[in-house]
Scaffold this motif. Sequence first.
Motif, mmCIF file in Angstrom:
data_model
loop_
_atom_site.group_PDB
_atom_site.id
_atom_site.type_symbol
_atom_site.label_atom_id
_atom_site.label_comp_id
_atom_site.label_asym_id
_atom_site.label_seq_id
_atom_site.Cartn_x
_atom_site.Cartn_y
_atom_site.Cartn_z
ATOM 1 N N GLY A 227 -0.923 7.181 13.046
ATOM 2 C CA GLY A 227 -0.230 7.111 11.516
ATOM 3 C C GLY A 227 0.211 6.180 11.604
ATOM 4 O O GLY A 227 -0.988 4.524 12.074
ATOM 5 N N SER B 257 4.766 -4.144 12.232
ATOM 6 C CA SER B 257 5.950 -4.090 12.877
ATOM 7 C C SER B 257 7.357 -2.933 12.027
ATOM 8 O O SER B 257 8.300 -2.111 13.103
ATOM 9 C CB SER B 257 6.573 -4.730 13.461
ATOM 10 O OG SER B 257 5.605 -4.739 14.820
ATOM 11 N N THR B 258 7.380 -2.939 10.745
ATOM 12 C CA THR B 258 8.124 -2.691 9.693
ATOM 13 C C THR B 258 8.350 -1.280 9.460
ATOM 14 O O THR B 258 9.308 -0.132 8.622
ATOM 15 C CB THR B 258 8.035 -2.964 8.730
ATOM 16 O OG1 THR B 258 7.228 -2.793 7.874
ATOM 17 C CG2 THR B 258 8.307 -4.514 8.770
ATOM 18 N N VAL C 13 6.943 2.807 12.271
ATOM 19 C CA VAL C 13 7.280 3.116 13.013
ATOM 20 C C VAL C 13 8.202 2.513 14.480
ATOM 21 O O VAL C 13 9.077 2.763 15.405
ATOM 22 C CB VAL C 13 6.108 4.418 13.644
ATOM 23 C CG1 VAL C 13 5.900 5.375 13.036
ATOM 24 C CG2 VAL C 13 5.156 3.233 14.267
ATOM 25 N N PHE C 14 7.529 1.186 14.737
ATOM 26 C CA PHE C 14 8.356 0.454 15.239
ATOM 27 C C PHE C 14 9.498 -0.505 14.605
ATOM 28 O O PHE C 14 10.030 -1.687 15.380
ATOM 29 C CB PHE C 14 7.380 -1.016 15.408
ATOM 30 C CG PHE C 14 5.908 -0.899 15.908
ATOM 31 C CD1 PHE C 14 6.028 0.303 16.611
ATOM 32 C CD2 PHE C 14 4.980 -1.990 16.592
ATOM 33 C CE1 PHE C 14 4.736 0.753 17.366
ATOM 34 C CE2 PHE C 14 3.993 -1.589 17.271
ATOM 35 C CZ PHE C 14 4.005 -0.041 17.778
ATOM 36 N N ASP D 247 -2.935 -0.454 -0.700
ATOM 37 C CA ASP D 247 -3.507 0.091 0.791
ATOM 38 C C ASP D 247 -4.317 -0.840 1.463
ATOM 39 O O ASP D 247 -5.186 -1.274 0.517
ATOM 40 C CB ASP D 247 -4.394 1.652 0.282
ATOM 41 C CG ASP D 247 -4.870 2.190 1.315
ATOM 42 O OD1 ASP D 247 -4.553 1.685 2.813
ATOM 43 O OD2 ASP D 247 -5.405 3.359 1.468
ATOM 44 N N ILE D 248 -4.211 -1.125 1.956
ATOM 45 C CA ILE D 248 -4.257 -2.269 3.378
ATOM 46 C C ILE D 248 -5.987 -1.441 3.591
ATOM 47 O O ILE D 248 -6.738 -2.736 3.498
ATOM 48 C CB ILE D 248 -3.961 -2.519 4.792
ATOM 49 C CG1 ILE D 248 -4.495 -3.666 5.160
ATOM 50 C CG2 ILE D 248 -3.843 -1.209 5.663
ATOM 51 C CD1 ILE D 248 -3.716 -4.876 4.512
ATOM 52 N N VAL E 42 -0.187 -7.340 2.096
ATOM 53 C CA VAL E 42 -0.409 -5.716 1.221
ATOM 54 C C VAL E 42 1.080 -5.140 1.759
ATOM 55 O O VAL E 42 0.717 -4.448 2.737
ATOM 56 C CB VAL E 42 -1.616 -5.352 1.518
ATOM 57 C CG1 VAL E 42 -1.938 -3.852 0.738
ATOM 58 C CG2 VAL E 42 -2.427 -6.317 1.081
ATOM 59 N N ALA F 118 -4.848 4.832 8.383
ATOM 60 C CA ALA F 118 -5.758 4.871 7.371
ATOM 61 C C ALA F 118 -6.671 3.756 7.508
ATOM 62 O O ALA F 118 -7.644 3.862 7.033
ATOM 63 C CB ALA F 118 -4.382 4.239 6.656
ATOM 64 N N ASP G 213 9.532 -3.484 -0.880
ATOM 65 C CA ASP G 213 9.091 -4.014 0.523
ATOM 66 C C ASP G 213 8.425 -5.550 -0.521
ATOM 67 O O ASP G 213 8.076 -6.684 -0.460
ATOM 68 C CB ASP G 213 7.708 -3.181 1.425
ATOM 69 C CG ASP G 213 8.363 -2.882 2.223
ATOM 70 O OD1 ASP G 213 10.044 -2.466 2.933
ATOM 71 O OD2 ASP G 213 7.945 -2.156 3.372
ATOM 72 N N ALA H 249 2.952 -5.095 6.821
ATOM 73 C CA ALA H 249 4.164 -5.203 6.872
ATOM 74 C C ALA H 249 3.952 -4.908 8.478
ATOM 75 O O ALA H 249 4.209 -4.116 8.513
ATOM 76 C CB ALA H 249 5.070 -5.430 6.241
HETATM 77 P P1 ADP Z 1 3.809 -0.090 12.934
HETATM 78 O O1 ADP Z 1 3.704 0.515 13.569
HETATM 79 O O2 ADP Z 1 3.980 -1.931 13.305
HETATM 80 O O3 ADP Z 1 5.769 -0.466 12.742
HETATM 81 P P2 ADP Z 1 2.959 1.564 10.320
HETATM 82 O O4 ADP Z 1 1.526 1.189 10.324
HETATM 83 O O5 ADP Z 1 3.938 2.049 10.978
HETATM 84 O O6 ADP Z 1 3.256 -0.272 11.000
HETATM 85 O O7 ADP Z 1 3.802 0.132 9.706
HETATM 86 C C1 ADP Z 1 4.166 -0.278 8.661
HETATM 87 C C2 ADP Z 1 4.229 -0.719 7.671
HETATM 88 O O8 ADP Z 1 3.277 -0.632 6.449
HETATM 89 C C3 ADP Z 1 4.892 0.007 6.894
HETATM 90 O O9 ADP Z 1 6.078 -1.140 6.080
HETATM 91 C C4 ADP Z 1 4.305 1.483 6.450
HETATM 92 O O10 ADP Z 1 5.245 1.939 5.405
HETATM 93 C C5 ADP Z 1 3.102 0.366 5.839
HETATM 94 N N1 ADP Z 1 2.017 1.262 5.430
HETATM 95 C C6 ADP Z 1 1.942 2.190 6.035
HETATM 96 N N2 ADP Z 1 0.399 2.836 5.473
HETATM 97 C C7 ADP Z 1 -0.078 1.709 4.702
HETATM 98 C C8 ADP Z 1 -0.911 1.306 4.598
HETATM 99 N N3 ADP Z 1 -2.424 2.186 4.477
HETATM 100 N N4 ADP Z 1 -1.095 -0.027 3.832
HETATM 101 C C9 ADP Z 1 -1.168 -0.890 3.839
HETATM 102 N N5 ADP Z 1 1.125 -0.853 4.353
HETATM 103 C C10 ADP Z 1 1.085 1.073 5.047
#
Ligand code: ADP
Length: 180
Positions: free
Chosen positions: A39, A124-125, A127-128, A17-18, A159, A44, A165, A122
Amino acid sequence: MSKRKFHGAIIECAQGDIADQPDMEAIVNAANASLKSGGGVTGAIHRAAGPALEQECRKLAPLFPGQAVISSAHHLPNRYVIHCLGPIYRVDEPSEQLLALCYRNALQLAEDNGIQSIAFPAISTGVFGYPPTAAAKIACMTVLDVLPHLATVHHVRFVLFSLDDLRIYEQTLDESIKNK
Ligand code: ADP
């Protein structure tokens, strides 16, 4: 967690978790343009940081794709949060350059603020919609391009939320180092 050495710096890939990276000085937020909670990563981070983060972020918004801005980390165990707005895949074009710019700008901002360690999600991976393998390539290549030019930043961690991933980033990082 896997660890690689590159030009005197450490680059790691970890599953987790970041918002739970207490040994890193800065964490990167995959932010939205208004820098509000939401989200995924940004949810987080804002949950762990508390409402004062959103308040501080008000004066930093709006963000445009590829841009990075810095704030304090409030209740997070880090010193700083660097907020990046990644591109929406195939909507914000050129997506590849804009995603690379996120990593480049975040690392430069870390360097400008004397930050030694920085953890990236990661960008953009989620919802983007960016495909993870393509995003991993851009993330790894950009970090390897920029790191040798930085004096302060010497510890970068990717992370990843899922084991899939994590595997993609580990493999991509190894290939990118080999091709350097
Ligand atoms: P974006 O809008 O840039 O696509 P997201 O938050 O929707 O960003 O997701 C980016 C990536 O981070 C996805 O692969 C998601 O599964 C992952 N992710 C979601 N929550 C967390 C977290 N708490 N810590 C690390 N990675 C996360």
